[in-house]
Design a protein around this motif. Structure first.
Motif, PDB file in Angstrom:
ATOM      1  N   GLY A 219      57.083 102.874  98.619  1.00 43.39           N
ATOM      2  CA  GLY A 219      58.369 103.551  98.509  1.00 43.39           C
ATOM      3  C   GLY A 219      59.133 103.613  99.816  1.00 43.39           C
ATOM      4  O   GLY A 219      58.627 103.269 100.890  1.00 43.39           O
ATOM      5  N   PHE A 220      60.370 104.104  99.711  1.00 43.71           N
ATOM      6  CA  PHE A 220      61.252 104.223 100.876  1.00 43.71           C
ATOM      7  C   PHE A 220      60.761 105.295 101.840  1.00 43.71           C
ATOM      8  O   PHE A 220      59.989 106.195 101.475  1.00 43.71           O
ATOM      9  CB  PHE A 220      62.671 104.589 100.427  1.00 43.71           C
ATOM     10  CG  PHE A 220      63.425 103.445  99.808  1.00 43.71           C
ATOM     11  CD1 PHE A 220      63.808 102.345 100.554  1.00 43.71           C
ATOM     12  CD2 PHE A 220      63.756 103.473  98.462  1.00 43.71           C
ATOM     13  CE1 PHE A 220      64.509 101.293  99.986  1.00 43.71           C
ATOM     14  CE2 PHE A 220      64.455 102.431  97.874  1.00 43.71           C
ATOM     15  CZ  PHE A 220      64.823 101.345  98.638  1.00 43.71           C
ATOM     16  N   LEU A 221      61.240 105.212 103.062  1.00 46.16           N
ATOM     17  CA  LEU A 221      60.960 106.218 104.085  1.00 46.16           C
ATOM     18  C   LEU A 221      62.265 106.840 104.568  1.00 46.16           C
ATOM     19  O   LEU A 221      63.243 106.122 104.829  1.00 46.16           O
ATOM     20  CB  LEU A 221      60.211 105.590 105.254  1.00 46.16           C
ATOM     21  CG  LEU A 221      59.906 106.491 106.457  1.00 46.16           C
ATOM     22  CD1 LEU A 221      58.509 106.204 107.015  1.00 46.16           C
ATOM     23  CD2 LEU A 221      60.943 106.288 107.577  1.00 46.16           C
ATOM     24  N   GLN A 222      62.280 108.162 104.643  1.00 52.87           N
ATOM     25  CA  GLN A 222      63.375 108.895 105.263  1.00 52.87           C
ATOM     26  C   GLN A 222      62.858 109.598 106.508  1.00 52.87           C
ATOM     27  O   GLN A 222      61.659 109.838 106.654  1.00 52.87           O
ATOM     28  CB  GLN A 222      63.960 109.932 104.302  1.00 52.87           C
ATOM     29  CG  GLN A 222      64.719 109.348 103.128  1.00 52.87           C
ATOM     30  CD  GLN A 222      65.415 110.431 102.319  1.00 52.87           C
ATOM     31  OE1 GLN A 222      64.855 111.491 102.076  1.00 52.87           O
ATOM     32  NE2 GLN A 222      66.648 110.169 101.913  1.00 52.87           N
ATOM     33  N   VAL A 223      63.759 109.924 107.407  1.00 53.58           N
ATOM     34  CA  VAL A 223      63.396 110.638 108.633  1.00 53.58           C
ATOM     35  C   VAL A 223      64.083 111.995 108.611  1.00 53.58           C
ATOM     36  O   VAL A 223      65.316 112.068 108.595  1.00 53.58           O
ATOM     37  CB  VAL A 223      63.818 109.841 109.887  1.00 53.58           C
ATOM     38  CG1 VAL A 223      63.492 110.633 111.149  1.00 53.58           C
ATOM     39  CG2 VAL A 223      63.121 108.484 109.911  1.00 53.58           C
ATOM     40  N   GLU A 224      63.266 113.035 108.570  1.00 54.12           N
ATOM     41  CA  GLU A 224      63.795 114.414 108.508  1.00 54.12           C
ATOM     42  C   GLU A 224      64.847 114.547 107.404  1.00 54.12           C
ATOM     43  O   GLU A 224      65.899 115.147 107.565  1.00 54.12           O
ATOM     44  CB  GLU A 224      64.390 114.823 109.863  1.00 54.12           C
ATOM     45  CG  GLU A 224      63.411 114.800 111.024  1.00 54.12           C
ATOM     46  CD  GLU A 224      62.374 115.926 110.970  1.00 54.12           C
ATOM     47  OE1 GLU A 224      62.458 116.778 110.063  1.00 54.12           O
ATOM     48  OE2 GLU A 224      61.479 115.959 111.839  1.00 54.12           O
ATOM     49  N   GLY A 225      64.536 113.937 106.225  1.00 55.83           N
ATOM     50  CA  GLY A 225      65.395 114.079 105.064  1.00 55.83           C
ATOM     51  C   GLY A 225      66.588 113.156 105.014  1.00 55.83           C
ATOM     52  O   GLY A 225      67.392 113.240 104.072  1.00 55.83           O
ATOM     53  N   GLN A 226      66.739 112.254 105.976  1.00 59.56           N
ATOM     54  CA  GLN A 226      67.879 111.342 105.987  1.00 59.56           C
ATOM     55  C   GLN A 226      67.407 109.894 106.066  1.00 59.56           C
ATOM     56  O   GLN A 226      66.334 109.602 106.598  1.00 59.56           O
ATOM     57  CB  GLN A 226      68.789 111.624 107.198  1.00 59.56           C
ATOM     58  CG  GLN A 226      69.498 112.971 107.157  1.00 59.56           C
ATOM     59  CD  GLN A 226      70.406 113.142 108.364  1.00 59.56           C
ATOM     60  OE1 GLN A 226      69.938 113.102 109.507  1.00 59.56           O
ATOM     61  NE2 GLN A 226      71.691 113.324 108.118  1.00 59.56           N
ATOM     62  N   LYS A 227      68.242 108.999 105.533  1.00 58.26           N
ATOM     63  CA  LYS A 227      67.940 107.586 105.653  1.00 58.26           C
ATOM     64  C   LYS A 227      67.942 107.198 107.120  1.00 58.26           C
ATOM     65  O   LYS A 227      68.816 107.598 107.877  1.00 58.26           O
ATOM     66  CB  LYS A 227      68.993 106.761 104.898  1.00 58.26           C
ATOM     67  CG  LYS A 227      68.735 105.266 104.930  1.00 58.26           C
ATOM     68  CD  LYS A 227      69.794 104.504 104.155  1.00 58.26           C
ATOM     69  CE  LYS A 227      69.549 103.002 104.223  1.00 58.26           C
ATOM     70  NZ  LYS A 227      70.562 102.243 103.457  1.00 58.26           N
ATOM     71  N   MET A 228      66.927 106.428 107.529  1.00 57.41           N
ATOM     72  CA  MET A 228      66.836 106.036 108.931  1.00 57.41           C
ATOM     73  C   MET A 228      67.915 105.022 109.268  1.00 57.41           C
ATOM     74  O   MET A 228      68.074 104.009 108.571  1.00 57.41           O
ATOM     75  CB  MET A 228      65.457 105.449 109.238  1.00 57.41           C
ATOM     76  CG  MET A 228      65.244 105.125 110.706  1.00 57.41           C
ATOM     77  SD  MET A 228      63.546 104.651 111.098  1.00 57.41           S
ATOM     78  CE  MET A 228      63.371 103.163 110.124  1.00 57.41           C
ATOM     79  N   SER A 229      68.683 105.284 110.298  1.00 53.10           N
ATOM     80  CA  SER A 229      69.711 104.337 110.727  1.00 53.10           C
ATOM     81  C   SER A 229      70.057 104.606 112.184  1.00 53.10           C
ATOM     82  O   SER A 229      69.933 105.739 112.672  1.00 53.10           O
ATOM     83  CB  SER A 229      70.972 104.458 109.869  1.00 53.10           C
ATOM     84  OG  SER A 229      71.656 105.659 110.138  1.00 53.10           O
ATOM     85  N   LYS A 230      70.498 103.564 112.865  1.00 53.83           N
ATOM     86  CA  LYS A 230      70.879 103.708 114.270  1.00 53.83           C
ATOM     87  C   LYS A 230      72.109 104.585 114.420  1.00 53.83           C
ATOM     88  O   LYS A 230      72.252 105.313 115.413  1.00 53.83           O
ATOM     89  CB  LYS A 230      71.115 102.331 114.881  1.00 53.83           C
ATOM     90  CG  LYS A 230      69.830 101.515 115.013  1.00 53.83           C
ATOM     91  CD  LYS A 230      70.068 100.163 115.659  1.00 53.83           C
ATOM     92  CE  LYS A 230      68.754  99.400 115.791  1.00 53.83           C
ATOM     93  NZ  LYS A 230      68.934  98.061 116.392  1.00 53.83           N
ATOM     94  N   SER A 231      72.995 104.562 113.416  1.00 53.54           N
ATOM     95  CA  SER A 231      74.219 105.361 113.506  1.00 53.54           C
ATOM     96  C   SER A 231      73.929 106.857 113.452  1.00 53.54           C
ATOM     97  O   SER A 231      74.669 107.665 114.016  1.00 53.54           O
ATOM     98  CB  SER A 231      75.181 104.980 112.380  1.00 53.54           C
ATOM     99  OG  SER A 231      74.598 105.259 111.115  1.00 53.54           O
ATOM    100  N   LEU A 232      72.837 107.235 112.781  1.00 55.01           N
ATOM    101  CA  LEU A 232      72.463 108.648 112.707  1.00 55.01           C
ATOM    102  C   LEU A 232      71.577 109.074 113.880  1.00 55.01           C
ATOM    103  O   LEU A 232      71.249 110.258 114.017  1.00 55.01           O
ATOM    104  CB  LEU A 232      71.723 108.939 111.387  1.00 55.01           C
ATOM    105  CG  LEU A 232      72.551 108.826 110.102  1.00 55.01           C
ATOM    106  CD1 LEU A 232      71.651 109.000 108.872  1.00 55.01           C
ATOM    107  CD2 LEU A 232      73.665 109.867 110.094  1.00 55.01           C
TER     108      LEU A 232
END
Length: 487
Positions: free
Chosen positions: A279-292
């Motif tokens: 399954g997918f992984l989120q980081v602290e409840g958010q989709k992992m992205s460089k912009s975040l």
């Protein structure tokens, strides 16, 4: 006790029956080495390492072949090479990028406690295999050559395959133009995908000789993404193999297109019997992205203070990942790492208190039962928690806890008192140092002779001994290598 696995293709759990019990075959998509692997990439590596360990336990170590590829030809790699090494010829720049990132990937997965696969092919070593499959598709009418805006392309014709979309549960007539694929006039259908595309004279490429309706057409170019895995899996595992794994994000288009290519090229009903996806992984409840600002590589997690203001061991990351069932989405948090670290510290303290050893023994039946049920590591760790509770007062449970943790890939040798190892270490160190010195000298020779394959092999052998290499140059510009024991 039978092994059951969830099959994405059939959308249900099924008893696992290998094609040949004497040769269980598994392929997992590996990294595209244009950048360091992130913590989302760590999940499939860890998940399928546990499955690999379980298959070896069930069928025997010598009866399982695990192939995980390295994609070292890709437009992203070309772009990164041109950006980072603008003054070098592109081929030399690409080699530097892929060597650096592949070496870091190997170091990262070793820190996560993962066994190396039996075979780790590189895409660039399998170009002729790709060209061969493309010619099969041209010969049986499943591919065609067309000229697009960027030059000639060999394209797979999805409309010729009735079952296209079965893995992702997508019907071809539901493909919306422009939504997932570029709408290009030279394609017979918007979803037709590239098998081979022409390169300019300044771009990386190989000359592919393709036979189209009796005419040989030579195209200097490079492979499309999907054909690479079809070629490498076929070369090392055959036309149909047992298990194909990867992240859920690869179901479409990558795995769907792999099936299309391989099945049509070899006229087989399927490419692999079982398709498994984490399954997918989120980081602290958010989709992992460089912009975040929450994009974290494995290396940053274990070597810097980029996550939670501190570094974490690879074992902590491994435990935090495995406490969630592999098919479920995972929320990767500092709290989860802290809890995993505390759990590992408790297990280590119990092992040290009871002075347990890693002599062979039986794996806890309840843990095996959990793993046999579609790799249910979440329940497996509930079993370990119960063993830890009983191990507070019982040596046998502490021994069993340690043995089971070792089976799951945790470095239990590091749990024991250093004093117990002092004598053995004193005898072993001179032998190890002599071997390391010999291997480093051989690797330097390989680098000087530009034998990069041998250089990579020696580096990986040293990494398996716990030795991390650092390459550099001396004052005269000659290559030098130093090493340190990997903690």
């Amino acid at each position: 006790m039978s092994l059951t696995l969830y099959n994405t293709l059939t959308r249900k759990k099924e008893p696992f029956a290998p094609i040949d019990k004497a040769h269980v075959r598994m392929y997992v998509c590996g990294p595209t080495v244009y950048d360091f692997a992130h913590i989302g990439n760590a999940r499939p590596v860890i998940v399928f390492d546990v499955l690999y360990r379980l298959l070896r336990y069930i069928y025997g170590e010598t009866h399982v072949t695990y192939v995980r590829n390295i994609t070292d030809v890709d437009d992203k790699i070309n772009d990164r090479a041109a950006r980072d090494y603008p003054n070098l010829p592109l081929n030399d720049a690409i080699r530097l990028v892929t060597e650096k990132t592949a070496a870091q990937f190997h170091a990262d997965v070793a820190a996560l406690g993962c066994l190396p696969p039996n075979v780790e092919p590189r895409a660039t070593d399998n170009i002729q295999e790709m060209i061969g499959i493309i010619n099969r598709l041209l010969a049986n009418g499943h591919a065609y050559i067309a000229k697009g805006d960027q030059g000639r392309e060999v394209l797979f014709e999805v409309g010729r395959m009735a079952s296209y979309g079965a893995l992702s549960n997508r019907k071809l007539d539901e493909q919306i133009e422009g939504a997932r694929v570029a709408v290009e006039a030279h394609k017979k259908h918007p979803a037709d995908f590239v098998l081979w595309k022409e390169s300019s004279s300044t771009e990386l490429g190989w000359t592919g000789h393709f036979i189209d309706r009796g005419e040989t057409i030579s195209i200097y170019g490079r492979p499309g993404w999907h054909i690479e895995c079809s070629a490498m899996s076929h070369r090392y595992l055959g036309e149909i193999f047992d298990i194909h794994g990867g992240g859920i994000d690869l179901v479409f288009p990558h795995h769907e297109n792999e099936i299309a290519q391989s099945s049509c090229a070899f006229n087989t009903p399927r490419m692999a019997n079982v398709w498994m996806h984490n399954g997918f992984l989120q980081v602290e409840g958010q989709k992992m992205s460089k912009s975040l600002g929450n994009f974290v590589t494995i290396n940053e997690l274990v070597a810097t203070n980029q996550f939670g203001g501190r570094s974490w061991s690879g074992e902590v990351l491994r435990l935090a990942m495995l406490k969630t069932h592999y098919r479920q989405p995972i929320n990767f948090t500092v709290k989860a790492l802290e809890e995993a670290e505390k759990t590992l510290a408790t297990w280590a303290e119990l092992a040290d208190r009871h002075k347990v050893s890693l002599t062979s023994g039986l794996i806890e039946p309840a843990l095996l039962e959990a793993l046999h049920d579609d790799l249910n590591t979440a329940f497996a760790f509930a079993v370990l928690a119960d063993l830890a509770r009983k191990a507070r007062t019982n040596f046998n449970d502490a021994q069993q806890l340690t043995f089971c943790a070792d089976f799951l890939g945790f470095n239990t040798k590091s749990w024991f008192s250093r004093a117990d190892l002092t004598s053995a270490k004193a005898d072993f160190d001179p032998v190890l140092k002599a071997k390391v010195d010999t291997l480093i000298a051989a690797r330097l020779d390989a680098r000087r002779n530009k034998n990069f394959a041998e250089s990579d092999r020696i580096r990986d052998e040293l990494l398996g001994l716990g030795i991390q290499l650092k390459d550099g140059k001396d004052a005269d510009g000659n290559p030098v290598t130093t090493c340190e024991v990997k903690r």
